[in-house]
Design a protein around this motif. Structure first.
Motif, PDB file in Angstrom:
ATOM      1  N   ARG A   1       3.207   0.425   3.247  1.00  0.00           N
ATOM      2  CA  ARG A   1       2.779  -0.524   4.273  1.00  0.00           C
ATOM      3  C   ARG A   1       2.596  -1.868   3.595  1.00  0.00           C
ATOM      4  O   ARG A   1       2.041  -1.946   2.513  1.00  0.00           O
ATOM      5  CB  ARG A   1       1.481  -0.040   4.886  1.00  0.00           C
TER       6      ARG A   1
ATOM      7  N   ASN B   1       0.874  -1.170   0.000  1.00  0.00           N
ATOM      8  CA  ASN B   1       0.000   0.000   0.000  1.00  0.00           C
ATOM      9  C   ASN B   1       0.913   1.221   0.000  1.00  0.00           C
ATOM     10  O   ASN B   1       1.941   1.227   0.674  1.00  0.00           O
ATOM     11  CB  ASN B   1      -0.874   0.042   1.246  1.00  0.00           C
TER      12      ASN B   1
ATOM     13  N   THR C   1      -2.176  -3.879  12.355  1.00  0.00           N
ATOM     14  CA  THR C   1      -1.095  -3.390  13.181  1.00  0.00           C
ATOM     15  C   THR C   1       0.160  -3.105  12.382  1.00  0.00           C
ATOM     16  O   THR C   1       1.128  -2.623  12.927  1.00  0.00           O
ATOM     17  CB  THR C   1      -0.755  -4.418  14.272  1.00  0.00           C
ATOM     18  N   ASP C   2       0.146  -3.415  11.109  1.00  0.00           N
ATOM     19  CA  ASP C   2       1.340  -3.148  10.310  1.00  0.00           C
ATOM     20  C   ASP C   2       1.673  -1.669  10.314  1.00  0.00           C
ATOM     21  O   ASP C   2       0.804  -0.830  10.302  1.00  0.00           O
ATOM     22  CB  ASP C   2       1.127  -3.607   8.874  1.00  0.00           C
ATOM     23  N   THR C   3       2.929  -1.393  10.312  1.00  0.00           N
ATOM     24  CA  THR C   3       3.418  -0.027  10.420  1.00  0.00           C
ATOM     25  C   THR C   3       3.512   0.627   9.056  1.00  0.00           C
ATOM     26  O   THR C   3       3.880  -0.012   8.076  1.00  0.00           O
ATOM     27  CB  THR C   3       4.799  -0.045  11.087  1.00  0.00           C
ATOM     28  N   GLN C   4       3.217   1.904   8.989  1.00  0.00           N
ATOM     29  CA  GLN C   4       3.513   2.693   7.805  1.00  0.00           C
ATOM     30  C   GLN C   4       4.938   3.205   7.934  1.00  0.00           C
ATOM     31  O   GLN C   4       5.311   3.786   8.957  1.00  0.00           O
ATOM     32  CB  GLN C   4       2.541   3.863   7.658  1.00  0.00           C
TER      33      GLN C   4
ATOM     34  N   PHE D   1       7.873   5.680   6.404  1.00  0.00           N
ATOM     35  CA  PHE D   1       7.886   6.944   5.692  1.00  0.00           C
ATOM     36  C   PHE D   1       9.200   7.180   4.956  1.00  0.00           C
ATOM     37  O   PHE D   1      10.270   6.783   5.414  1.00  0.00           O
ATOM     38  CB  PHE D   1       7.644   8.105   6.664  1.00  0.00           C
ATOM     39  N   GLY D   2       9.093   7.890   3.826  1.00  0.00           N
ATOM     40  CA  GLY D   2      10.254   8.334   3.096  1.00  0.00           C
ATOM     41  C   GLY D   2      10.825   9.602   3.704  1.00  0.00           C
ATOM     42  O   GLY D   2      10.280  10.143   4.672  1.00  0.00           O
TER      43      GLY D   2
ATOM     44  N   TYR E   1       1.124   5.661   0.131  1.00  0.00           N
ATOM     45  CA  TYR E   1       0.413   6.828   0.661  1.00  0.00           C
ATOM     46  C   TYR E   1       1.178   8.110   0.335  1.00  0.00           C
ATOM     47  O   TYR E   1       2.408   8.131   0.349  1.00  0.00           O
ATOM     48  CB  TYR E   1       0.285   6.734   2.193  1.00  0.00           C
TER      49      TYR E   1
END
Lengths: 115, 114
Positions: free
Chosen positions: A94, A32, A101-104, A106-107, A34
């Motif tokens: 993700r 996924n 509960t999976d973490t996003q 970030f770049g 974002y």
């Protein structure tokens, strides 16, 4: 291991000019993806997310659009920038394990200044 | 809709003192809660997360947070502040059913006084 790249790191653009920000993820498949915007004192605002190639969900009506031409590539675009488009743009990914509960992850972000 | 409120956009503590950053959530169902840290001009890094298991959650860099349903809170603490803790901290929430999105608070900028 997985890594996420964003470019450019900084960008200064005149009002009315086009925009293209790119995000790529390595080391995973079918994530996924974002796009968030962070404006001063306003936290993070989710702009778009994608669960697969060509699948884009828009969260906020605005001057921006997103595309996902490849599995691990996410592009944020605009045809004509507005002053209000200035901000720090963050891409995140993700894994799709079905667990909320999976973490996003970030770049590093792109700092956009529209003058 | 889910939301989080972070009380105090700026917090200053002395080096070695207790760090307390406040986060209150609004949710009609027990949520999943996260704390992220952002150093200047960088992306966000996960500190810790609550996923309906233990109410006291330990994270990286000596931080921990306690989920208190009665107070709808998820405050972040660290017993002894270090200069390297200076950063912006974000609380985030997602409902514990099928939802792809995180909703973030407005952030708290932590300053450490030498």
């Amino acid at each position: 291991s997985q890594t996420i790249h964003q470019w450019p790191a900084t960008l200064v653009q005149p009002v009315g000019s086009p925009l293209s920000l790119e995000c790529t993820v390595e080391g995973t498949s079918n994530p996924n993806l974002y796009w968030y915007r962070q404006a001063a004192g306003r936290g993070l605002q989710l702009l778009f997310y994608s669960v697969g190639i060509g699948q884009i969900s828009s969260e906020v009506p605005q001057n921006l659009s997103a595309s996902r031409p490849q599995d691990r590539q996410f592009i944020l675009s605009s045809k004509k920038l507005l002053l209000s488009d200035s901000g720090f743009y963050l891409c995140a990914w993700r894994e799709k394990t079905g667990a909320l509960t999976d973490t996003q992850y970030f770049g590093p972000g792109t700092r956009l200044t529209v003058l | 809709a889910q939301s989080v409120t972070q009380l105090g956009s700026h917090v200053s503590v002395s080096e070695g003192a207790l760090v307390l950053l406040r986060c209150n959530y609004s949710s009609s169902v027990p949520p999943y809660l996260f704390w992220y840290v952002q150093y200047p001009n960088q992306g966000l890094q996960l500190l810790l997360k609550y996923t309906s298991a233990a109410t006291l959650v330990k994270g990286i860099n000596g931080f921990e947070a306690e989920f208190k349903k009665s107070e709808t809170s998820f405050h972040l603490t660290k017993p002894s502040a270090h200069m390297s803790d200076a950063a912006e901290y974000f609380c985030a929430v997602t409902p514990n059913f099928g939802n792809e999105k995180l909703t973030f608070g407005t952030g708290t900028r932590l300053t450490i006084i030498p």
